[in-house]
Motif scaffolding. Structure first.
Motif, PDB file in Angstrom:
ATOM      1  N   MET A   1      13.053 -82.947-141.149  1.00  0.00           N
ATOM      2  CA  MET A   1      11.691 -82.749-141.684  1.00  0.00           C
ATOM      3  C   MET A   1      11.596 -83.410-143.057  1.00  0.00           C
ATOM      4  N   LYS A   2      10.795 -84.483-143.164  1.00  0.00           N
ATOM      5  CA  LYS A   2      10.733 -85.244-144.417  1.00  0.00           C
ATOM      6  C   LYS A   2      10.022 -84.448-145.504  1.00  0.00           C
ATOM      7  N   GLU A   3       8.876 -83.893-145.122  1.00  0.00           N
ATOM      8  CA  GLU A   3       8.046 -83.214-146.113  1.00  0.00           C
ATOM      9  C   GLU A   3       8.362 -81.722-146.111  1.00  0.00           C
ATOM     10  N   LYS A   4       8.411 -81.136-147.300  1.00  0.00           N
ATOM     11  CA  LYS A   4       8.661 -79.690-147.381  1.00  0.00           C
ATOM     12  C   LYS A   4       7.426 -78.933-146.897  1.00  0.00           C
ATOM     13  N   THR A   5       7.594 -78.162-145.836  1.00  0.00           N
ATOM     14  CA  THR A   5       6.450 -77.417-145.313  1.00  0.00           C
ATOM     15  C   THR A   5       6.397 -76.044-145.963  1.00  0.00           C
ATOM     16  N   LYS A   6       5.196 -75.578-146.206  1.00  0.00           N
ATOM     17  CA  LYS A   6       5.028 -74.298-146.901  1.00  0.00           C
ATOM     18  C   LYS A   6       4.361 -73.258-146.020  1.00  0.00           C
ATOM     19  N   ALA A   7       4.095 -73.647-144.777  1.00  0.00           N
ATOM     20  CA  ALA A   7       3.499 -72.697-143.828  1.00  0.00           C
ATOM     21  C   ALA A   7       3.969 -73.062-142.429  1.00  0.00           C
ATOM     22  N   LEU A   8       3.872 -72.092-141.511  1.00  0.00           N
ATOM     23  CA  LEU A   8       4.420 -72.276-140.174  1.00  0.00           C
ATOM     24  C   LEU A   8       3.420 -71.809-139.125  1.00  0.00           C
ATOM     25  N   ALA A   9       3.191 -72.672-138.114  1.00  0.00           N
ATOM     26  CA  ALA A   9       2.432 -72.253-136.927  1.00  0.00           C
ATOM     27  C   ALA A   9       3.436 -72.249-135.790  1.00  0.00           C
ATOM     28  N   LEU A  10       3.543 -71.128-135.086  1.00  0.00           N
ATOM     29  CA  LEU A  10       4.697 -70.929-134.202  1.00  0.00           C
ATOM     30  C   LEU A  10       4.528 -71.519-132.818  1.00  0.00           C
ATOM     31  N   SER A  11       3.320 -71.827-132.432  1.00  0.00           N
ATOM     32  CA  SER A  11       3.110 -72.292-131.064  1.00  0.00           C
ATOM     33  C   SER A  11       1.954 -73.287-131.058  1.00  0.00           C
ATOM     34  N   THR A  12       2.014 -74.265-130.158  1.00  0.00           N
ATOM     35  CA  THR A  12       0.880 -75.186-130.052  1.00  0.00           C
ATOM     36  C   THR A  12      -0.310 -74.366-129.565  1.00  0.00           C
TER      37      THR A  12
ATOM     38  N   VAL B   1      -3.992 -70.050-136.424  1.00  0.00           N
ATOM     39  CA  VAL B   1      -3.621 -69.573-137.764  1.00  0.00           C
ATOM     40  C   VAL B   1      -2.182 -70.001-138.059  1.00  0.00           C
ATOM     41  N   ALA B   2      -1.868 -70.140-139.357  1.00  0.00           N
ATOM     42  CA  ALA B   2      -0.500 -70.432-139.790  1.00  0.00           C
ATOM     43  C   ALA B   2      -0.105 -69.365-140.791  1.00  0.00           C
ATOM     44  N   THR B   3       1.207 -69.175-140.965  1.00  0.00           N
ATOM     45  CA  THR B   3       1.717 -68.146-141.870  1.00  0.00           C
ATOM     46  C   THR B   3       2.340 -68.800-143.094  1.00  0.00           C
ATOM     47  N   ALA B   4       2.006 -68.274-144.269  1.00  0.00           N
ATOM     48  CA  ALA B   4       2.533 -68.830-145.528  1.00  0.00           C
ATOM     49  C   ALA B   4       4.016 -68.478-145.675  1.00  0.00           C
ATOM     50  N   LEU B   5       4.833 -69.472-145.956  1.00  0.00           N
ATOM     51  CA  LEU B   5       6.278 -69.265-146.143  1.00  0.00           C
ATOM     52  C   LEU B   5       6.617 -69.021-147.610  1.00  0.00           C
ATOM     53  N   VAL B   6       5.657 -69.341-148.477  1.00  0.00           N
ATOM     54  CA  VAL B   6       5.768 -69.072-149.919  1.00  0.00           C
ATOM     55  C   VAL B   6       4.366 -68.647-150.374  1.00  0.00           C
ATOM     56  N   PRO B   7       4.230 -67.989-151.537  1.00  0.00           N
ATOM     57  CA  PRO B   7       2.874 -67.681-152.003  1.00  0.00           C
ATOM     58  C   PRO B   7       2.114 -68.991-152.254  1.00  0.00           C
ATOM     59  N   LEU B   8       0.891 -69.067-151.718  1.00  0.00           N
ATOM     60  CA  LEU B   8       0.135 -70.322-151.811  1.00  0.00           C
ATOM     61  C   LEU B   8      -1.123 -70.112-152.670  1.00  0.00           C
ATOM     62  N   GLU B   9      -1.476 -71.149-153.443  1.00  0.00           N
ATOM     63  CA  GLU B   9      -2.637 -71.047-154.336  1.00  0.00           C
ATOM     64  C   GLU B   9      -3.892 -71.622-153.693  1.00  0.00           C
TER      65      GLU B   9
ATOM     66  N   ALA C   1       1.334 -78.450-146.348  1.00  0.00           N
ATOM     67  CA  ALA C   1       1.877 -79.004-145.110  1.00  0.00           C
ATOM     68  C   ALA C   1       2.311 -77.851-144.212  1.00  0.00           C
ATOM     69  N   VAL C   2       1.828 -77.853-142.974  1.00  0.00           N
ATOM     70  CA  VAL C   2       2.134 -76.778-142.026  1.00  0.00           C
ATOM     71  C   VAL C   2       3.110 -77.302-140.966  1.00  0.00           C
TER      72      VAL C   2
ATOM     73  N   GLY D   1      16.465 -71.319-144.004  1.00  0.00           N
ATOM     74  CA  GLY D   1      15.949 -72.664-144.279  1.00  0.00           C
ATOM     75  C   GLY D   1      14.565 -72.875-143.682  1.00  0.00           C
ATOM     76  N   ILE D   2      14.259 -72.144-142.597  1.00  0.00           N
ATOM     77  CA  ILE D   2      12.927 -72.255-141.968  1.00  0.00           C
ATOM     78  C   ILE D   2      11.852 -71.854-142.984  1.00  0.00           C
ATOM     79  N   LEU D   3      12.119 -70.772-143.712  1.00  0.00           N
ATOM     80  CA  LEU D   3      11.126 -70.242-144.653  1.00  0.00           C
ATOM     81  C   LEU D   3      11.021 -71.090-145.911  1.00  0.00           C
ATOM     82  N   LYS D   4      12.058 -71.863-146.181  1.00  0.00           N
ATOM     83  CA  LYS D   4      12.014 -72.729-147.374  1.00  0.00           C
ATOM     84  C   LYS D   4      11.485 -74.109-147.010  1.00  0.00           C
ATOM     85  N   GLY D   5      11.142 -74.315-145.712  1.00  0.00           N
ATOM     86  CA  GLY D   5      10.673 -75.623-145.282  1.00  0.00           C
ATOM     87  C   GLY D   5      11.796 -76.636-145.221  1.00  0.00           C
ATOM     88  N   LYS D   6      13.055 -76.158-145.262  1.00  0.00           N
ATOM     89  CA  LYS D   6      14.200 -77.077-145.260  1.00  0.00           C
ATOM     90  C   LYS D   6      14.683 -77.388-143.849  1.00  0.00           C
ATOM     91  N   GLU D   7      14.396 -76.471-142.911  1.00  0.00           N
ATOM     92  CA  GLU D   7      14.869 -76.658-141.549  1.00  0.00           C
ATOM     93  C   GLU D   7      13.752 -76.274-140.601  1.00  0.00           C
TER      94      GLU D   7
END
Lengths: 96, 386
Positions: free
Chosen positions: A1-12, A16-24, A30-31, B339-345
């Motif tokens: 993964m080139k870009e650091k993602t800050k949120a995750l969508a678990l399924s196609t 909605v996506a879930t924040a992996l860090v507090p977001l402003e 990037a999700v 790492g998933i939560l840090k966007g690293k993996e």
């Protein structure tokens, strides 16, 4: 993964996506979409572990996470808006 | 085709471990059984406290669980230690294990003439069994021989978000190889039971899942707790969980995305491949015991807060996406997927790593709970002992 993602969508198909860090607010994040990355501009701050909309949702539309409906939008929700108990109702509470 | 290195059994099954198993058929003989395995590498004892006083469905589940452990491909040979007057006679258990083709011996304290003689005779039998077991070597087996148990406990926000979805990917990779995955913890289904039922291969399987959820819900209400009224809890909502469906899906998602091929009772063996649903409590140790009794040779266990839980006869892979828990409980944690939560993996890559670890653990790499001698065992009972 080139870009650091800050949120995750678990399924196609998740809308909605879930924040992996507090977001402003106003940040463009990037999700991690599983097999790709999508960018979304946020309309409000999103706490860690909380959700925001990946697309515009109409009132009554299903909120999809894990590829399944986790509830119904109780108001129109715009792409990038905070999604939680104030605008979503679950269907599986007793009597509710 | 991917293989693991396992122990072949005469009934065609393959084990990931080669234990000599000592089973006290009743709580009264547990002390003697524990003394028999003391200091013996290669032998384990089940800390069974039941054997008298279980009736109806409970007696069926008790027998099925003890027999299931004896039949398990992870077990080379079995010594049953009875007292002599118990309701579930060791002969009844041994007779049901023998068709699996392994050596089964039975001794009772009343017949041998007390605990001392029982322990010395038992130790002699177990020593022989260990010596024979040590001569067996691992051979390659296809992953279609594996039954993977899935479990989560001590969950936090990282479980539904990262570790469970990553394990779900590993489960899909395993079933794609023809392997079997057990999903259980029926009380955790409440709120998303309609979703799991919809994924059932047949309407009958779906109906049995809904019936099982209804039974647990009724039992909880009888005990004074309406699960739908207290979930998601204020703490869940603060952590970002919006609805009960979302909370339950976070747990269910760990078993992957396949259709549910079969519904089985507590401690029963699957007769189908793919994703299987077993009706168990959410109680970690009773759930683990049920899945291993059903033939799981390896288990994946996700946790947020951390747990030491392990099985007497099966490797349990402890996976956390909470980096602080991983660092703080290195004694107990096998894998860090934070790492998933840090966007690293990506979650896909973490899932592949878990899949590789399942193959390694099945091929003999010891997991932390095994290294620590954590041998948890508890059989689910629906009713009080009589």
């Amino acid at each position: 993964m080139k870009e650091k993602t800050k949120a995750l969508a678990l399924s196609t198909g998740d809308n909605v996506a879930t924040a992996l860090v507090p977001l402003e607010a106003d940040a463009t994040v990037a999700v991690d979409m599983g097999r790709g990355v999508e960018k979304v501009k946020l309309l409000s701050p999103i706490p860690l572990g909380h959700k925001f909309a990946l697309r515009d949702l109409e009132e009554g539309q299903s909120v999809i996470k894990y590829g399944e409906s986790i509830g119904t939008a109780t108001a129109p929700i715009r792409k990038g808006a905070y999604v939680h108990v104030h605008n979503v109702r679950g269907g599986k509470r007793r009597g509710g | 085709m991917i293989h693991f290195q396992g122990y072949g059994r005469s009934n065609g099954k393959a084990g990931t471990r080669n234990h000599v198993l000592v089973i006290p058929s009743v709580g009264c003989s547990q002390g003697a059984a524990q003394a028999i395995v003391r200091g013996m590498r290669g032998a384990v004892c089940l800390p069974n406290i039941l054997g008298c006083g279980q009736v109806g469905r409970d007696r069926v589940m008790l027998k099925r669980t003890l027999v299931g452990f004896g039949i398990s491909p992870n077990v080379f040979a079995v010594l049953l230690v009875g007292n002599g007057c118990e309701q579930l006679a060791p002969e009844e258990i041994g007779g049901a294990i023998e068709p699996s083709g392994k050596r089964v011996e039975i001794i009772t304290i009343q017949n041998e003439g007390g605990t001392g003689k029982t322990v010395s005779r038992g130790r002699k039998i177990v020593k022989e069994m260990i010596a024979t077991a040590a001569r067996q070597v691992r051979e390659p087996f296809p992953l279609s021989e594996l039954i993977l148990g899935t479990e989560c406990g001590g969950s936090d926000y990282t479980s539904g978000l990262a570790s469970n979805p990553a394990v779900g990917i590993a489960c899909d990779l395993l079933t794609a190889e023809g392997g079997t995955v057990i999903l259980s913890e029926t009380p955790e289904l409440i709120g998303a039971e309609h979703i799991v039922a919809r994924r059932a291969r047949t309407p009958e399987i779906g109906r049995r899942i809904l019936d099982a959820v209804a039974w647990w819900e009724k039992e909880a209400i009888a005990a004074g707790q309406d699960i739908r009224e207290v979930n998601p809890s204020p703490g869940n909502i603060e952590g970002g969980i919006t609805t009960l469906e979302e909370k339950s899906l976070g747990c269910i998602y760990k078993a992957g995305s396949g259709p549910v091929e079969e519904f089985i009772e507590y401690g029963s063996s699957p007769s189908q491949e793919g994703l299987i649903y077993m009706d168990t409590p959410a109680h970690d140790i009773e759930q683990l015991t049920g899945m291993v009794a059903g033939g799981s040779q390896v288990v994946v266990f996700t946790t947020g807060r951390g747990t030491p839980c392990g099985s007497p006869i099966a490797p349990v892979i402890k996976i956390t996406a909470n980096h602080q828990t991983y660092l703080g409980m290195r004694d107990n944690m096998d894998m860090d997927v934070s790492g998933i939560l840090k966007g690293k993996e990506g979650v896909e890559r973490a899932g592949r790593r878990i899949f590789d670890e399942i193959v390694s653990a099945s091929s003999g790499v010891l997991m932390k709970a095994e290294k620590r001698g954590q041998r948890d065992f508890a059989i689910f009972q629906a009713h009080p002992n009589i």
